[in-house]
Design an enzyme around this catalytic site. Sequence first.
Site, PDB file in Angstrom:
ATOM      1  N   ARG A  92      -9.061  15.460  13.025  1.00 44.97           N
ATOM      2  CA  ARG A  92      -8.981  14.831  14.319  1.00 44.97           C
ATOM      3  C   ARG A  92     -10.587  14.623  14.903  1.00 44.97           C
ATOM      4  O   ARG A  92     -11.176  15.507  14.606  1.00 44.97           O
ATOM      5  CB  ARG A  92      -8.322  15.914  15.291  1.00 44.97           C
ATOM      6  CG  ARG A  92      -7.891  14.884  16.467  1.00 44.97           C
ATOM      7  CD  ARG A  92      -7.154  15.858  17.370  1.00 44.97           C
ATOM      8  NE  ARG A  92      -5.616  16.113  16.867  1.00 44.97           N
ATOM      9  CZ  ARG A  92      -4.629  15.002  17.005  1.00 44.97           C
ATOM     10  NH1 ARG A  92      -5.345  13.999  17.766  1.00 44.97           N
ATOM     11  NH2 ARG A  92      -3.596  14.958  16.564  1.00 44.97           N
ATOM     12  N   CYS A 107       2.086  10.818  24.212  1.00 47.65           N
ATOM     13  CA  CYS A 107       1.248  11.720  23.563  1.00 47.65           C
ATOM     14  C   CYS A 107       1.103  12.899  24.062  1.00 47.65           C
ATOM     15  O   CYS A 107       1.182  13.426  25.312  1.00 47.65           O
ATOM     16  CB  CYS A 107      -0.141  10.893  23.943  1.00 47.65           C
ATOM     17  SG  CYS A 107      -1.641  11.993  23.676  1.00 47.65           S
ATOM     18  N   TRP A 150      -3.922   1.234  22.266  1.00 48.82           N
ATOM     19  CA  TRP A 150      -2.742   1.552  23.309  1.00 48.82           C
ATOM     20  C   TRP A 150      -2.858  -0.082  24.186  1.00 48.82           C
ATOM     21  O   TRP A 150      -4.207  -0.320  24.370  1.00 48.82           O
ATOM     22  CB  TRP A 150      -3.157   2.771  24.286  1.00 48.82           C
ATOM     23  CG  TRP A 150      -2.957   3.900  23.638  1.00 48.82           C
ATOM     24  CD1 TRP A 150      -3.784   4.694  23.401  1.00 48.82           C
ATOM     25  CD2 TRP A 150      -1.789   4.536  23.363  1.00 48.82           C
ATOM     26  NE1 TRP A 150      -3.369   6.073  22.931  1.00 48.82           N
ATOM     27  CE2 TRP A 150      -2.027   5.856  22.847  1.00 48.82           C
ATOM     28  CE3 TRP A 150      -0.304   4.396  23.197  1.00 48.82           C
ATOM     29  CZ2 TRP A 150      -1.076   6.662  22.098  1.00 48.82           C
ATOM     30  CZ3 TRP A 150       0.666   5.028  22.837  1.00 48.82           C
ATOM     31  CH2 TRP A 150       0.398   6.134  22.343  1.00 48.82           C
ATOM     32  N   ARG A 181     -12.518   6.340  18.707  1.00 48.88           N
ATOM     33  CA  ARG A 181     -11.247   6.148  19.008  1.00 48.88           C
ATOM     34  C   ARG A 181     -11.029   5.842  20.525  1.00 48.88           C
ATOM     35  O   ARG A 181     -11.632   6.195  21.119  1.00 48.88           O
ATOM     36  CB  ARG A 181     -10.249   7.054  18.296  1.00 48.88           C
ATOM     37  CG  ARG A 181     -10.159   7.043  16.841  1.00 48.88           C
ATOM     38  CD  ARG A 181      -9.537   8.507  16.396  1.00 48.88           C
ATOM     39  NE  ARG A 181      -8.433   8.858  17.060  1.00 48.88           N
ATOM     40  CZ  ARG A 181      -8.059   9.981  17.370  1.00 48.88           C
ATOM     41  NH1 ARG A 181      -8.785  11.185  17.078  1.00 48.88           N
ATOM     42  NH2 ARG A 181      -6.850   9.975  18.203  1.00 48.88           N
ATOM     43  N   PHE A 182     -10.022   4.959  20.667  1.00 44.43           N
ATOM     44  CA  PHE A 182      -9.729   4.776  22.298  1.00 44.43           C
ATOM     45  C   PHE A 182      -8.507   5.558  22.584  1.00 44.43           C
ATOM     46  O   PHE A 182      -7.387   5.166  22.573  1.00 44.43           O
ATOM     47  CB  PHE A 182      -9.195   3.322  22.336  1.00 44.43           C
ATOM     48  CG  PHE A 182     -10.368   2.359  21.827  1.00 44.43           C
ATOM     49  CD1 PHE A 182     -11.535   2.130  22.476  1.00 44.43           C
ATOM     50  CD2 PHE A 182     -10.084   1.425  20.676  1.00 44.43           C
ATOM     51  CE1 PHE A 182     -12.616   1.418  22.090  1.00 44.43           C
ATOM     52  CE2 PHE A 182     -11.114   0.619  20.456  1.00 44.43           C
ATOM     53  CZ  PHE A 182     -12.267   0.541  21.071  1.00 44.43           C
ATOM     54  N   GLU A 205     -11.064  14.556  27.199  1.00 46.87           N
ATOM     55  CA  GLU A 205     -10.584  15.582  26.348  1.00 46.87           C
ATOM     56  C   GLU A 205      -9.626  16.412  27.277  1.00 46.87           C
ATOM     57  O   GLU A 205      -9.925  17.167  28.194  1.00 46.87           O
ATOM     58  CB  GLU A 205     -11.936  16.528  25.925  1.00 46.87           C
ATOM     59  CG  GLU A 205     -11.359  17.742  25.503  1.00 46.87           C
ATOM     60  CD  GLU A 205     -10.514  17.738  24.165  1.00 46.87           C
ATOM     61  OE1 GLU A 205     -10.563  16.956  23.440  1.00 46.87           O
ATOM     62  OE2 GLU A 205      -9.425  18.683  24.261  1.00 46.87           O
TER      63      GLU A 205
END
Length: 366
Positions: free
Chosen positions: A17, A48, A81, A154-155, A172
Amino acid sequence: MSDNKKWANAEDGSFKRQASSFRDTVSPSHAIFKPAKGRYWLYVSLACPWAHRTLITRALKGLTSVIGVSVVHWSMDTKGWRFLPYESGAGAANKSDDVFGPASGIPCVPKSNPTAGITNDSVRYGIDGTIDHNYHFNRISELYYKANPDYNARFTVPVLWDLETETIVNNESSEIIRIFNSGVFDEFTDSKVTQIDLVPKQLQSQIDEINSWVYDNINNGVYKSGFAESQQVYEKEVTNVFDHLQKLEHILKINYDAAVSKYGEKEALSKLFLINEQLTEADLRLYPTIVRFDPVYVQHFKCNLSTIRDGFKMIDLWLRNLYWNNAAFRETTSFDHIKLHYTRSHPRVNPLGLTPLGPIPVILPL
Ligand SMILES: N[C@@H](CCC(=O)N[C@@H](CS)C(=O)NCC(=O)O)C(=O)O
Protein backbone atom coordinates in the site's frame (compact mmCIF):
# COMPACT_ATOMS: atom_id res chain seq x y z
CA MET A 1 -6.27 2.87 -10.99
CA SER A 2 -9.18 0.61 -10.26
CA ASP A 3 -7.06 -2.47 -10.59
CA ASN A 4 -4.81 -4.00 -8.03
CA LYS A 5 -1.93 -4.36 -10.50
CA LYS A 6 -0.74 -0.88 -9.69
CA TRP A 7 -0.24 -1.82 -6.07
CA ALA A 8 1.25 -5.28 -6.39
CA ASN A 9 4.92 -6.00 -6.11
CA ALA A 10 5.72 -7.81 -9.34
CA GLU A 11 8.60 -9.74 -7.83
CA ASP A 12 6.91 -11.82 -5.16
CA GLY A 13 3.24 -11.15 -5.94
CA SER A 14 2.54 -9.40 -2.64
CA PHE A 15 0.43 -6.27 -2.18
CA LYS A 16 2.09 -3.01 -1.04
CA ARG A 17 0.00 0.00 0.00
CA GLN A 18 1.32 3.47 -0.94
CA ALA A 19 1.88 6.11 1.75
CA SER A 20 -0.50 9.10 1.81
CA SER A 21 0.86 12.45 0.57
CA PHE A 22 -0.95 15.25 2.45
CA ARG A 23 -0.25 15.07 6.17
CA ASP A 24 -1.20 18.42 7.70
CA THR A 25 -3.37 19.10 10.73
CA VAL A 26 -6.02 21.53 11.99
CA SER A 27 -5.17 23.38 15.17
CA PRO A 28 -5.47 26.88 16.72
CA SER A 29 -1.67 27.09 16.62
CA HIS A 30 -1.40 26.05 12.96
CA ALA A 31 -0.31 28.91 10.69
CA ILE A 32 -2.99 28.14 8.08
CA PHE A 33 -5.47 25.46 9.12
CA LYS A 34 -7.35 27.00 12.08
CA PRO A 35 -10.46 25.28 13.46
CA ALA A 36 -13.72 26.76 12.15
CA LYS A 37 -17.27 25.69 11.45
CA GLY A 38 -18.02 24.98 7.79
CA ARG A 39 -14.43 25.53 6.64
CA TYR A 40 -13.45 21.86 6.17
CA TRP A 41 -15.07 19.25 3.97
CA LEU A 42 -14.75 15.49 3.87
CA TYR A 43 -14.70 13.56 0.59
CA VAL A 44 -15.44 9.87 1.09
CA SER A 45 -16.52 6.61 -0.43
CA LEU A 46 -19.06 4.64 1.59
CA ALA A 47 -17.40 1.47 0.32
CA CYS A 48 -13.91 2.35 1.50
CA PRO A 49 -13.01 1.08 4.99
CA TRP A 50 -10.46 3.88 5.52
CA ALA A 51 -13.01 6.56 4.67
CA HIS A 52 -15.56 4.76 6.83
CA ARG A 53 -13.39 5.44 9.90
CA THR A 54 -13.61 9.17 9.27
CA LEU A 55 -17.40 9.11 8.86
CA ILE A 56 -17.90 7.21 12.12
CA THR A 57 -15.59 9.59 13.98
CA ARG A 58 -17.30 12.64 12.48
CA ALA A 59 -20.65 11.30 13.68
CA LEU A 60 -19.46 10.24 17.14
CA LYS A 61 -17.80 13.60 17.73
CA GLY A 62 -20.91 15.55 16.77
CA LEU A 63 -19.25 17.11 13.73
CA THR A 64 -22.01 16.48 11.22
CA SER A 65 -23.03 20.15 11.22
CA VAL A 66 -19.41 21.35 11.34
CA ILE A 67 -17.80 19.39 8.50
CA GLY A 68 -19.72 18.68 5.28
CA VAL A 69 -19.45 15.49 3.25
CA SER A 70 -19.57 14.49 -0.41
CA VAL A 71 -19.83 10.82 -1.32
CA VAL A 72 -18.30 9.35 -4.50
CA HIS A 73 -20.07 6.81 -6.70
CA TRP A 74 -19.44 3.25 -5.55
CA SER A 75 -17.96 2.26 -8.90
CA MET A 76 -14.24 3.04 -9.21
CA ASP A 77 -13.06 2.82 -12.81
CA THR A 78 -9.71 3.23 -14.57
CA LYS A 79 -9.67 6.96 -13.76
CA GLY A 80 -10.44 6.37 -10.10
CA TRP A 81 -13.37 7.67 -8.03
CA ARG A 82 -16.05 9.87 -9.56
CA PHE A 83 -18.95 11.97 -8.31
CA LEU A 84 -22.46 11.91 -9.65
CA PRO A 85 -22.62 14.35 -12.56
CA TYR A 86 -23.78 17.84 -11.72
CA GLU A 87 -26.57 18.74 -14.10
CA SER A 88 -29.16 21.45 -13.81
CA GLY A 89 -32.04 20.10 -11.79
CA ALA A 90 -30.38 16.90 -10.71
CA GLY A 91 -27.47 18.77 -9.19
CA ALA A 92 -29.70 21.24 -7.42
CA ALA A 93 -31.93 18.47 -6.05
CA ASN A 94 -28.84 16.78 -4.73
CA LYS A 95 -27.94 19.79 -2.62
CA SER A 96 -30.82 19.24 -0.29
CA ASP A 97 -30.05 18.16 3.25
CA ASP A 98 -31.54 14.72 2.85
CA VAL A 99 -28.37 13.72 1.00
CA PHE A 100 -26.82 13.64 4.44
CA GLY A 101 -29.35 11.25 5.80
CA PRO A 102 -31.93 11.66 8.52
CA ALA A 103 -31.97 14.30 11.23
CA SER A 104 -28.67 13.03 12.61
CA GLY A 105 -26.93 14.50 9.56
CA ILE A 106 -25.04 11.29 8.94
CA PRO A 107 -24.61 10.58 5.24
CA CYS A 108 -26.85 7.65 4.70
CA VAL A 109 -27.50 6.11 1.36
CA PRO A 110 -31.05 4.77 1.40
CA LYS A 111 -31.52 1.02 1.25
CA SER A 112 -32.21 -0.19 -2.23
CA ASN A 113 -32.17 -3.39 -4.16
CA PRO A 114 -28.40 -3.58 -4.48
CA THR A 115 -27.95 -5.68 -7.56
CA ALA A 116 -30.96 -6.18 -9.81
CA GLY A 117 -30.47 -4.21 -13.01
CA ILE A 118 -27.84 -1.92 -11.47
CA THR A 119 -24.94 -1.12 -13.77
CA ASN A 120 -21.71 0.71 -13.01
CA ASP A 121 -23.17 3.74 -14.80
CA SER A 122 -26.13 3.92 -12.44
CA VAL A 123 -26.96 7.53 -11.50
CA ARG A 124 -29.40 7.50 -8.62
CA TYR A 125 -28.86 10.80 -6.86
CA GLY A 126 -28.32 10.32 -3.13
CA ILE A 127 -28.21 6.55 -3.60
CA ASP A 128 -25.21 5.83 -5.80
CA GLY A 129 -23.37 8.82 -4.31
CA THR A 130 -23.58 12.61 -4.37
CA ILE A 131 -22.30 15.43 -6.51
CA ASP A 132 -19.15 17.30 -5.49
CA HIS A 133 -21.00 19.99 -3.56
CA ASN A 134 -18.18 22.52 -3.71
CA TYR A 135 -16.76 22.54 -7.24
CA HIS A 136 -19.12 20.25 -9.16
CA PHE A 137 -16.05 18.27 -10.18
CA ASN A 138 -16.51 14.93 -11.90
CA ARG A 139 -13.55 13.17 -10.32
CA ILE A 140 -11.67 13.01 -7.02
CA SER A 141 -8.52 13.42 -9.13
CA GLU A 142 -9.58 17.02 -9.91
CA LEU A 143 -9.35 17.86 -6.22
CA TYR A 144 -5.85 16.44 -6.05
CA TYR A 145 -4.78 18.47 -9.11
CA LYS A 146 -6.38 21.60 -7.67
CA ALA A 147 -4.32 21.07 -4.52
CA ASN A 148 -1.18 20.21 -6.46
CA PRO A 149 -1.02 20.38 -10.27
CA ASP A 150 2.05 18.08 -10.19
CA TYR A 151 0.43 15.42 -8.04
CA ASN A 152 1.48 11.99 -9.27
CA ALA A 153 0.27 9.40 -6.78
CA ARG A 154 -3.05 7.62 -6.21
CA PHE A 155 -6.27 9.62 -5.92
CA THR A 156 -7.50 8.12 -2.68
CA VAL A 157 -10.34 8.78 -0.30
CA PRO A 158 -10.79 10.00 2.36
CA VAL A 159 -9.75 13.59 1.66
CA LEU A 160 -10.05 16.36 4.24
CA TRP A 161 -10.39 19.55 2.21
CA ASP A 162 -9.97 23.18 3.27
CA LEU A 163 -12.54 25.37 1.51
CA GLU A 164 -10.72 28.56 2.47
CA THR A 165 -7.29 27.87 0.98
CA GLU A 166 -8.75 25.32 -1.45
CA THR A 167 -6.33 22.55 -0.75
CA ILE A 168 -6.07 19.13 0.86
CA VAL A 169 -5.29 19.24 4.57
CA ASN A 170 -4.83 15.52 4.98
CA ASN A 171 -5.57 12.31 3.06
CA GLU A 172 -4.53 9.77 5.67
CA SER A 173 -7.53 8.39 7.55
CA SER A 174 -5.64 7.52 10.73
CA GLU A 175 -4.60 11.16 11.03
CA ILE A 176 -7.96 12.64 10.01
CA ILE A 177 -9.68 10.73 12.82
CA ARG A 178 -7.11 12.00 15.32
CA ILE A 179 -7.78 15.56 14.11
CA PHE A 180 -11.53 15.04 14.59
CA ASN A 181 -10.98 13.53 18.02
CA SER A 182 -8.50 16.19 19.18
CA GLY A 183 -11.21 18.54 20.43
CA VAL A 184 -10.32 21.43 18.11
CA PHE A 185 -13.88 21.48 16.78
CA ASP A 186 -15.62 20.97 20.13
CA GLU A 187 -16.67 24.61 20.48
CA PHE A 188 -18.67 24.38 17.23
CA THR A 189 -20.59 21.21 17.99
CA ASP A 190 -24.16 21.02 19.10
CA SER A 191 -24.22 21.39 22.91
CA LYS A 192 -26.50 18.37 23.11
CA VAL A 193 -23.75 16.13 21.76
CA THR A 194 -22.09 14.10 24.51
CA GLN A 195 -18.38 14.57 24.17
CA ILE A 196 -16.59 11.27 23.78
CA ASP A 197 -12.81 10.95 23.78
CA LEU A 198 -11.87 8.04 21.56
CA VAL A 199 -8.20 8.19 22.54
CA PRO A 200 -8.06 8.94 26.27
CA LYS A 201 -4.49 9.72 27.37
CA GLN A 202 -4.31 6.86 29.85
CA LEU A 203 -5.28 4.33 27.14
CA GLN A 204 -3.28 5.75 24.26
CA SER A 205 -0.41 3.26 24.37
CA GLN A 206 -2.83 0.31 24.51
CA ILE A 207 -4.85 1.78 21.63
CA ASP A 208 -1.74 2.37 19.54
CA GLU A 209 -0.50 -1.14 20.23
CA ILE A 210 -3.76 -2.82 19.11
CA ASN A 211 -4.11 -0.45 16.14
CA SER A 212 -0.69 -1.33 14.87
CA TRP A 213 -1.18 -5.11 14.63
CA VAL A 214 -4.84 -4.82 13.63
CA TYR A 215 -3.84 -2.51 10.76
CA ASP A 216 -1.10 -4.74 9.43
CA ASN A 217 -2.77 -8.11 9.87
CA ILE A 218 -6.49 -7.42 9.58
CA ASN A 219 -7.39 -4.00 8.06
CA ASN A 220 -4.68 -4.32 5.44
CA GLY A 221 -4.36 -8.09 5.86
CA VAL A 222 -7.58 -8.77 3.93
CA TYR A 223 -6.24 -6.71 1.01
CA LYS A 224 -2.93 -8.60 1.11
CA SER A 225 -4.91 -11.83 0.88
CA GLY A 226 -7.29 -10.60 -1.84
CA PHE A 227 -4.69 -8.92 -4.03
CA ALA A 228 -2.03 -11.65 -3.69
CA GLU A 229 -0.77 -12.74 -7.07
CA SER A 230 0.67 -16.11 -6.14
CA GLN A 231 -0.81 -19.10 -4.33
CA GLN A 232 2.01 -19.09 -1.82
CA VAL A 233 1.56 -15.42 -0.87
CA TYR A 234 -2.23 -15.82 -0.71
CA GLU A 235 -2.03 -18.82 1.62
CA LYS A 236 0.42 -17.05 3.91
CA GLU A 237 -1.72 -13.89 4.06
CA VAL A 238 -5.10 -15.56 4.51
CA THR A 239 -3.73 -17.73 7.31
CA ASN A 240 -2.27 -14.65 8.94
CA VAL A 241 -5.65 -12.85 8.81
CA PHE A 242 -7.35 -15.74 10.58
CA ASP A 243 -4.59 -16.13 13.18
CA HIS A 244 -5.17 -12.51 14.14
CA LEU A 245 -8.96 -12.84 14.13
CA GLN A 246 -8.38 -15.62 16.64
CA LYS A 247 -6.29 -13.25 18.72
CA LEU A 248 -9.14 -10.70 18.68
CA GLU A 249 -11.67 -13.36 19.56
CA HIS A 250 -9.58 -14.26 22.57
CA ILE A 251 -9.32 -10.63 23.76
CA LEU A 252 -13.06 -10.09 23.41
CA LYS A 253 -13.85 -13.37 25.18
CA ILE A 254 -11.76 -12.34 28.18
CA ASN A 255 -13.41 -8.90 28.24
CA TYR A 256 -16.90 -10.34 27.84
CA ASP A 257 -16.48 -12.96 30.59
CA ALA A 258 -15.15 -10.27 32.92
CA ALA A 259 -18.10 -8.01 32.11
CA VAL A 260 -20.61 -10.83 32.62
CA SER A 261 -19.26 -11.59 36.07
CA LYS A 262 -19.19 -7.90 36.97
CA TYR A 263 -22.50 -6.68 35.50
CA GLY A 264 -24.46 -9.79 34.54
CA GLU A 265 -25.22 -11.07 31.07
CA LYS A 266 -27.76 -8.41 30.14
CA GLU A 267 -25.49 -5.44 30.71
CA ALA A 268 -22.26 -7.12 29.60
CA LEU A 269 -22.97 -6.43 25.94
CA SER A 270 -22.88 -2.69 26.49
CA LYS A 271 -19.35 -3.11 27.91
CA LEU A 272 -18.02 -5.30 25.11
CA PHE A 273 -15.07 -3.40 23.64
CA LEU A 274 -11.44 -4.14 22.89
CA ILE A 275 -10.09 -2.06 25.77
CA ASN A 276 -11.37 -1.26 29.22
CA GLU A 277 -15.16 -1.61 28.83
CA GLN A 278 -15.26 1.54 26.73
CA LEU A 279 -15.54 2.46 23.09
CA THR A 280 -12.16 3.64 21.78
CA GLU A 281 -10.45 4.30 18.49
CA ALA A 282 -9.29 0.66 18.52
CA ASP A 283 -12.91 -0.54 18.10
CA LEU A 284 -13.61 2.15 15.57
CA ARG A 285 -10.62 1.17 13.38
CA LEU A 286 -11.50 -2.52 13.52
CA TYR A 287 -15.22 -2.13 12.72
CA PRO A 288 -15.01 -1.16 9.00
CA THR A 289 -13.08 -4.35 8.24
CA ILE A 290 -15.27 -6.68 10.28
CA VAL A 291 -18.55 -5.28 8.93
CA ARG A 292 -17.25 -5.93 5.38
CA PHE A 293 -15.93 -9.39 6.18
CA ASP A 294 -18.89 -11.73 5.64
CA PRO A 295 -20.53 -9.66 2.85
CA VAL A 296 -17.36 -9.15 0.80
CA TYR A 297 -13.98 -10.30 2.08
CA VAL A 298 -15.03 -13.94 2.49
CA GLN A 299 -15.70 -14.43 -1.19
CA HIS A 300 -14.07 -11.47 -2.97
CA PHE A 301 -10.74 -11.53 -1.11
CA LYS A 302 -10.91 -15.33 -0.59
CA CYS A 303 -10.81 -14.93 3.21
CA ASN A 304 -12.98 -18.01 3.46
CA LEU A 305 -11.45 -20.18 6.15
CA SER A 306 -14.63 -19.23 8.01
CA THR A 307 -17.19 -16.45 8.18
CA ILE A 308 -17.20 -14.16 11.22
CA ARG A 309 -20.73 -15.21 12.16
CA ASP A 310 -19.86 -18.93 12.14
CA GLY A 311 -16.30 -18.94 13.39
CA PHE A 312 -15.90 -15.97 15.72
CA LYS A 313 -18.86 -15.66 18.08
CA MET A 314 -17.37 -12.90 20.21
CA ILE A 315 -16.28 -10.74 17.28
CA ASP A 316 -19.73 -11.20 15.78
CA LEU A 317 -21.43 -10.16 19.02
CA TRP A 318 -19.12 -7.12 19.28
CA LEU A 319 -19.94 -6.24 15.65
CA ARG A 320 -23.69 -6.56 16.06
CA ASN A 321 -23.64 -4.51 19.23
CA LEU A 322 -21.85 -1.64 17.48
CA TYR A 323 -24.06 -1.84 14.40
CA TRP A 324 -27.46 -2.18 16.05
CA ASN A 325 -26.89 -0.13 19.18
CA ASN A 326 -24.95 2.82 17.81
CA ALA A 327 -26.33 5.02 15.03
CA ALA A 328 -22.88 6.41 14.17
CA PHE A 329 -21.84 2.92 13.11
CA ARG A 330 -25.13 1.76 11.57
CA GLU A 331 -25.98 4.89 9.59
CA THR A 332 -22.53 5.19 8.05
CA THR A 333 -22.58 1.57 6.89
CA SER A 334 -23.90 1.13 3.35
CA PHE A 335 -23.92 -2.54 2.44
CA ASP A 336 -25.01 -1.56 -1.08
CA HIS A 337 -21.92 0.58 -1.71
CA ILE A 338 -19.70 -1.99 -0.03
CA LYS A 339 -20.92 -4.96 -2.07
CA LEU A 340 -21.27 -3.14 -5.38
CA HIS A 341 -17.92 -1.38 -5.14
CA TYR A 342 -15.68 -4.33 -4.40
CA THR A 343 -17.35 -6.76 -6.76
CA ARG A 344 -17.52 -4.31 -9.70
CA SER A 345 -14.28 -2.33 -9.34
CA HIS A 346 -11.58 -5.03 -9.33
CA PRO A 347 -11.69 -6.70 -12.75
CA ARG A 348 -8.58 -8.73 -12.05
CA VAL A 349 -10.26 -10.30 -9.02
CA ASN A 350 -13.79 -10.54 -10.45
CA PRO A 351 -13.60 -10.14 -14.26
CA LEU A 352 -17.34 -10.44 -14.91
CA GLY A 353 -18.28 -8.06 -12.12
CA LEU A 354 -21.10 -10.22 -10.85
CA THR A 355 -22.25 -9.35 -7.33
CA PRO A 356 -23.14 -12.33 -5.10
CA LEU A 357 -26.58 -12.02 -3.52
CA GLY A 358 -25.63 -13.26 -0.07
CA PRO A 359 -25.07 -13.40 2.74
CA ILE A 360 -28.67 -13.16 3.85
CA PRO A 361 -29.10 -11.39 6.14
CA VAL A 362 -26.13 -9.22 5.42
CA ILE A 363 -25.64 -8.78 9.18
CA LEU A 364 -27.35 -10.88 11.84
CA PRO A 365 -29.92 -9.25 14.15
CA LEU A 366 -28.82 -8.63 17.70
N1 LIG B 1 -3.78 5.41 3.65
C1 LIG B 1 -5.00 5.77 3.14
C2 LIG B 1 -5.52 4.66 2.23
C3 LIG B 1 -6.79 5.07 1.56
C4 LIG B 1 -7.12 4.15 0.37
O1 LIG B 1 -6.33 3.28 -0.01
N2 LIG B 1 -8.32 4.35 -0.19
C5 LIG B 1 -8.71 3.58 -1.37
C6 LIG B 1 -10.15 3.12 -1.26
S1 LIG B 1 -10.44 1.90 -0.06
C7 LIG B 1 -8.68 4.47 -2.59
O2 LIG B 1 -9.17 5.58 -2.56
N3 LIG B 1 -8.12 3.98 -3.69
C8 LIG B 1 -8.15 4.69 -4.93
C9 LIG B 1 -7.03 4.32 -5.86
O3 LIG B 1 -6.11 3.66 -5.42
O4 LIG B 1 -7.09 4.71 -7.01
C10 LIG B 1 -5.93 6.07 4.29
O5 LIG B 1 -6.03 5.25 5.21
O6 LIG B 1 -6.51 7.12 4.30
